[in-house]
Design a protein around this motif. Sequence first.
Motif, PDB file in Angstrom:
ATOM      1  N   SER A 116       0.857  -1.180   0.000  1.00 55.26           N
ATOM      2  CA  SER A 116       0.000   0.000   0.000  1.00 55.26           C
ATOM      3  C   SER A 116       0.897   1.235   0.000  1.00 55.26           C
ATOM      4  O   SER A 116       2.092   1.153   0.299  1.00 55.26           O
ATOM      5  CB  SER A 116      -0.911   0.000   1.222  1.00 55.26           C
ATOM      6  N   VAL A 117       0.278   2.376  -0.319  1.00 57.29           N
ATOM      7  CA  VAL A 117       1.034   3.623  -0.324  1.00 57.29           C
ATOM      8  C   VAL A 117       1.658   3.854   1.057  1.00 57.29           C
ATOM      9  O   VAL A 117       2.803   4.296   1.175  1.00 57.29           O
ATOM     10  CB  VAL A 117       0.112   4.788  -0.715  1.00 57.29           C
ATOM     11  N   THR A 171       3.396  11.533   9.296  1.00 61.72           N
ATOM     12  CA  THR A 171       4.354  11.833   8.232  1.00 61.72           C
ATOM     13  C   THR A 171       3.806  11.419   6.871  1.00 61.72           C
ATOM     14  O   THR A 171       3.910  12.167   5.899  1.00 61.72           O
ATOM     15  CB  THR A 171       5.690  11.099   8.492  1.00 61.72           C
ATOM     16  N   VAL A 172       3.213  10.215   6.810  1.00 63.38           N
ATOM     17  CA  VAL A 172       2.640   9.737   5.539  1.00 63.38           C
ATOM     18  C   VAL A 172       1.579  10.724   5.051  1.00 63.38           C
ATOM     19  O   VAL A 172       1.555  11.111   3.882  1.00 63.38           O
ATOM     20  CB  VAL A 172       2.034   8.325   5.714  1.00 63.38           C
ATOM     21  N   GLU A 173       0.723  11.157   5.981  1.00 64.89           N
ATOM     22  CA  GLU A 173      -0.335  12.103   5.590  1.00 64.89           C
ATOM     23  C   GLU A 173       0.253  13.400   5.054  1.00 64.89           C
ATOM     24  O   GLU A 173      -0.188  13.921   4.031  1.00 64.89           O
ATOM     25  CB  GLU A 173      -1.250  12.397   6.779  1.00 64.89           C
ATOM     26  N   SER A 174       1.260  13.912   5.755  1.00 67.44           N
ATOM     27  CA  SER A 174       1.793  15.201   5.315  1.00 67.44           C
ATOM     28  C   SER A 174       2.564  15.047   4.003  1.00 67.44           C
ATOM     29  O   SER A 174       2.563  15.958   3.174  1.00 67.44           O
ATOM     30  CB  SER A 174       2.655  15.844   6.404  1.00 67.44           C
ATOM     31  N   LEU A 175       3.203  13.873   3.809  1.00 67.54           N
ATOM     32  CA  LEU A 175       3.889  13.650   2.532  1.00 67.54           C
ATOM     33  C   LEU A 175       2.896  13.631   1.373  1.00 67.54           C
ATOM     34  O   LEU A 175       3.133  14.239   0.323  1.00 67.54           O
ATOM     35  CB  LEU A 175       4.653  12.317   2.552  1.00 67.54           C
ATOM     36  N   LEU A 176       1.764  12.929   1.574  1.00 66.61           N
ATOM     37  CA  LEU A 176       0.763  12.857   0.510  1.00 66.61           C
ATOM     38  C   LEU A 176       0.222  14.243   0.200  1.00 66.61           C
ATOM     39  O   LEU A 176       0.051  14.620  -0.963  1.00 66.61           O
ATOM     40  CB  LEU A 176      -0.372  11.908   0.906  1.00 66.61           C
ATOM     41  N   GLU A 177      -0.033  15.011   1.257  1.00 71.73           N
ATOM     42  CA  GLU A 177      -0.538  16.359   1.059  1.00 71.73           C
ATOM     43  C   GLU A 177       0.479  17.214   0.303  1.00 71.73           C
ATOM     44  O   GLU A 177       0.131  17.970  -0.600  1.00 71.73           O
ATOM     45  CB  GLU A 177      -0.828  16.990   2.418  1.00 71.73           C
ATOM     46  N   TYR A 186      -5.784   8.532   0.716  1.00 74.99           N
ATOM     47  CA  TYR A 186      -5.368   7.559  -0.290  1.00 74.99           C
ATOM     48  C   TYR A 186      -4.291   6.608   0.240  1.00 74.99           C
ATOM     49  O   TYR A 186      -3.839   5.718  -0.462  1.00 74.99           O
ATOM     50  CB  TYR A 186      -4.800   8.255  -1.538  1.00 74.99           C
ATOM     51  N   ALA A 187      -3.870   6.806   1.501  1.00 69.00           N
ATOM     52  CA  ALA A 187      -2.703   6.083   2.016  1.00 69.00           C
ATOM     53  C   ALA A 187      -2.871   4.576   1.990  1.00 69.00           C
ATOM     54  O   ALA A 187      -1.890   3.845   1.876  1.00 69.00           O
ATOM     55  CB  ALA A 187      -2.397   6.550   3.441  1.00 69.00           C
ATOM     56  N   ASP A 188      -4.096   4.090   2.100  1.00 72.34           N
ATOM     57  CA  ASP A 188      -4.254   2.642   2.155  1.00 72.34           C
ATOM     58  C   ASP A 188      -4.632   2.031   0.810  1.00 72.34           C
ATOM     59  O   ASP A 188      -5.028   0.877   0.741  1.00 72.34           O
ATOM     60  CB  ASP A 188      -5.264   2.278   3.250  1.00 72.34           C
ATOM     61  N   ARG A 189      -4.477   2.810  -0.242  1.00 69.87           N
ATOM     62  CA  ARG A 189      -4.698   2.256  -1.579  1.00 69.87           C
ATOM     63  C   ARG A 189      -3.401   1.643  -2.103  1.00 69.87           C
ATOM     64  O   ARG A 189      -2.324   1.887  -1.586  1.00 69.87           O
ATOM     65  CB  ARG A 189      -5.174   3.356  -2.525  1.00 69.87           C
ATOM     66  N   TYR A 190      -3.547   0.899  -3.183  1.00 69.30           N
ATOM     67  CA  TYR A 190      -2.397   0.231  -3.799  1.00 69.30           C
ATOM     68  C   TYR A 190      -2.045   0.904  -5.123  1.00 69.30           C
ATOM     69  O   TYR A 190      -2.910   1.549  -5.741  1.00 69.30           O
ATOM     70  CB  TYR A 190      -2.728  -1.253  -4.010  1.00 69.30           C
ATOM     71  N   PRO A 191      -0.793   0.754  -5.589  1.00 75.96           N
ATOM     72  CA  PRO A 191      -0.373   1.478  -6.802  1.00 75.96           C
ATOM     73  C   PRO A 191      -1.301   1.308  -7.999  1.00 75.96           C
ATOM     74  O   PRO A 191      -1.498   2.252  -8.763  1.00 75.96           O
ATOM     75  CB  PRO A 191       1.014   0.883  -7.091  1.00 75.96           C
ATOM     76  N   HIS A 192      -1.903   0.112  -8.179  1.00 83.31           N
ATOM     77  CA  HIS A 192      -2.719  -0.063  -9.384  1.00 83.31           C
ATOM     78  C   HIS A 192      -3.962   0.817  -9.379  1.00 83.31           C
ATOM     79  O   HIS A 192      -4.624   0.965 -10.393  1.00 83.31           O
ATOM     80  CB  HIS A 192      -3.127  -1.532  -9.547  1.00 83.31           C
ATOM     81  N   ILE A 208       7.684  10.545  -5.867  1.00 76.93           N
ATOM     82  CA  ILE A 208       8.333  11.753  -5.363  1.00 76.93           C
ATOM     83  C   ILE A 208       8.177  11.830  -3.842  1.00 76.93           C
ATOM     84  O   ILE A 208       9.124  12.157  -3.117  1.00 76.93           O
ATOM     85  CB  ILE A 208       7.756  13.008  -6.062  1.00 76.93           C
ATOM     86  N   ALA A 209       6.981  11.476  -3.345  1.00 71.44           N
ATOM     87  CA  ALA A 209       6.755  11.499  -1.899  1.00 71.44           C
ATOM     88  C   ALA A 209       7.707  10.543  -1.191  1.00 71.44           C
ATOM     89  O   ALA A 209       8.255  10.849  -0.123  1.00 71.44           O
ATOM     90  CB  ALA A 209       5.298  11.123  -1.580  1.00 71.44           C
ATOM     91  N   ARG A 210       7.939   9.384  -1.794  1.00 73.67           N
ATOM     92  CA  ARG A 210       8.857   8.413  -1.192  1.00 73.67           C
ATOM     93  C   ARG A 210      10.270   8.990  -1.105  1.00 73.67           C
ATOM     94  O   ARG A 210      10.972   8.813  -0.109  1.00 73.67           O
ATOM     95  CB  ARG A 210       8.875   7.132  -2.026  1.00 73.67           C
ATOM     96  N   ALA A 211      10.667   9.698  -2.177  1.00 73.92           N
ATOM     97  CA  ALA A 211      11.992  10.305  -2.160  1.00 73.92           C
ATOM     98  C   ALA A 211      12.085  11.391  -1.089  1.00 73.92           C
ATOM     99  O   ALA A 211      13.123  11.571  -0.452  1.00 73.92           O
ATOM    100  CB  ALA A 211      12.324  10.879  -3.534  1.00 73.92           C
ATOM    101  N   LEU A 212      10.969  12.102  -0.863  1.00 69.71           N
ATOM    102  CA  LEU A 212      10.984  13.206   0.103  1.00 69.71           C
ATOM    103  C   LEU A 212      10.918  12.719   1.554  1.00 69.71           C
ATOM    104  O   LEU A 212      11.203  13.489   2.473  1.00 69.71           O
ATOM    105  CB  LEU A 212       9.797  14.146  -0.145  1.00 69.71           C
ATOM    106  N   ALA A 213      10.547  11.450   1.750  1.00 64.87           N
ATOM    107  CA  ALA A 213      10.292  10.959   3.110  1.00 64.87           C
ATOM    108  C   ALA A 213      11.491  11.130   4.023  1.00 64.87           C
ATOM    109  O   ALA A 213      11.340  11.312   5.226  1.00 64.87           O
ATOM    110  CB  ALA A 213       9.864   9.487   3.060  1.00 64.87           C
ATOM    111  N   VAL A 214      12.695  11.063   3.469  1.00 64.79           N
ATOM    112  CA  VAL A 214      13.889  11.155   4.324  1.00 64.79           C
ATOM    113  C   VAL A 214      14.473  12.567   4.352  1.00 64.79           C
ATOM    114  O   VAL A 214      15.582  12.770   4.820  1.00 64.79           O
ATOM    115  CB  VAL A 214      14.961  10.138   3.872  1.00 64.79           C
ATOM    116  N   GLU A 215      13.704  13.536   3.867  1.00 69.91           N
ATOM    117  CA  GLU A 215      14.120  14.938   3.863  1.00 69.91           C
ATOM    118  C   GLU A 215      15.483  15.152   3.216  1.00 69.91           C
ATOM    119  O   GLU A 215      16.427  15.632   3.854  1.00 69.91           O
ATOM    120  CB  GLU A 215      14.122  15.489   5.301  1.00 69.91           C
TER     121      GLU A 215
END
Lengths: 360, 340
Positions: free
Chosen positions: B129-130, B152-158, B166-172, B184-191
Amino acid sequence: MSSLATAKPTAAMSIDDRSMLTPPVHDLVRVENLRIQFPPWNAPVRIIEDVSFQVRAGETMGIVGESGSGKTLSSLAILNLLPPPARITGGRIMFDGEDLAAKSQGEMQKLRGRRLAMVFQNPGYSLNPLMTVGAQLGEILKVHEKMPRSMALQRVEELFRLVGITDPGSRLSQYPHEMSGGMKQRVCIARALLCNPALVLADEPTTALDVTIQAQILDLFEDLKARFGMSMIFVTHDMGVVARIADRITVMYAGQVCETGDKHAIFARPSHPYTQALLASTPRIDRRYAIDGEGRRERLPTVGRAVAPGQSLGGGCRFAGRCPEAAPECSRLVPQAAAIEPGRVVHCLKRGSAGVASHD
Amino acid sequence: MIEPIPNLRQGVTPRPLLTVDGLVKSYPLRRRGLFRQTVTGEIRAVNDISFSVAAGETLSIVGESGCGKTTAARAILHLVEPTAGAIRLGDTDIRATFAEDRRPDVLALRRQMQYVFQDPYLSLNPRWSVRQILTEPLRVHGHAPKEDWDATVESLLERVGLPPDYADRYPHEFSGGQRQRIGIARALAVEPRLLICDEPVSSLDVSVRAQVLNLLADLQEDLGLSYLYISHDLSSVRFLSNRIAVMYLGNLVEIGEVDEIFARPRHHYTAALISAIPVPDPSNQAQRQAIQGEVPSVVRRPSGCVFHTRCPAALPVCSQQIPPLSAPDGTHAFACHNPR
């Protein structure tokens, strides 16, 4: 028999004689209210809804749209090559006075490769890796023109030279894997031209190529069009490519036509809100993007709201969900063609189109 | 320690965040015998390139397929190991850190530079999941306490313009543009301080492409990120870059300010590349100078200037001497014996 069919040149004529046979301007292809559907048939998925456009003799029609706009399916339908289970469920495809949509696969096989030819997006996938290019192109002449082998190879070599393949004689015995992507696409273009077709369908033929090779291939298409005088349907998502290669343009969105018209008119005065948004949101190399003193750069205009996954294929105008000008009736009524200028048609309720309720 | 980079090195900006000096990546060319392989030569995918990226700026590397732009980006992140050259991020020597291979140091370095991949369909795990995708970097780097992960996940998505629920949805369940936002959010997760974006919009449709490019511009301004933007699409490069580096056959042939390069390209390859781009304006189709032929094989690199086999202005000297990269005006550098 139409005049075009009687004017069919033979392979024995030299290539330069052929441009003399270019018929006077008329519609070579008329797609009328084409509808393509996918099952379930009790509630079909309407992928292409009432699509109409014409291709005149000797002109290049550019079909532009994003993925899912139906541009590829519309062109495959002309060749009767729809991927199953898709089916044409309405409308006509008039070519040379005959309805291609009503023809059997056997009848279409005689037309495909001879009167109608196709250039695909990925030249690597559309050539047989186990046959030399000379053998696989020669086979086409054997089947369609009943030409003996040596004569066929001679003709293939002549076309290779014409499409800018260096050392065409020795290339005949090469396999596709021995060639670069640009060279393979030249082979595919030569293949399309073998039987001197009336219509060439090119589906994103330069998308898989590097930009300098793309420029060479676009130059080649322009050159061949001037020489052979064939009509072309050029399917692309790239507004830059269509600005170069097309004479007229059809803009599609989600299986509907947004507008059709002369290239210069559409680029100078885009009418449909989708065309306007598409042109505005394309970043361009021929303009500066300002950066202010604090390093803030200007932004690209974007097309309304984002597309939701599984965009609406329901009634009404399918762009309504993203359209900045949408009114309530837009999502209910399908906009019909409205002439806004000579030779220019737009499908938009806000631009004078009549609206009809969807067919369900 | 690597020696400090002399000021005459071209393409170096003041206060650089990332400095690449003389980067080389070569692969051995082997011939396979019955019992053993013999090394018969080498392929230089990246041939002695130097540049820097300042804090908050975008440097784009452009070129056609096979020019070495992606290999250069991967070598910087040590996704492939560089053959030679010095790479520094801030004050850290990247190659030395990876050579020592102390996990805390390597992690600290990786946290500062992240990669956004070209294909958002291949770069997201379809079975996660996301939320899992976005918490994985938090778990690996361990810089945020576990109880903060959901926030953190919420703020990254925002941050990347997706609804937090949408956090509990899957890529498809997402479109291409939305998937790239997740990437891009994944890349930003580690600041991170530096994002290496490898063709992040080339698989996206035009209207979605504009949205993601705008998002990248927003993030850069709000977070002060530096971008190394790898692309063959000169239109998006023109929009997003401060400076451009042009590569051909592993070599850096020209580097300079974006508007300067587009207005006055000095290298003939850069000029050909720019004029090959179809402009979406039918009344502006005049100036085209198509270059003939195709990119030569990296196995048989041309002698002298690598572009001389296709260059419209080649001189006899071009096939004999390698032109040095030099900048007469101090900012716009090019490697050409007979510049435009």
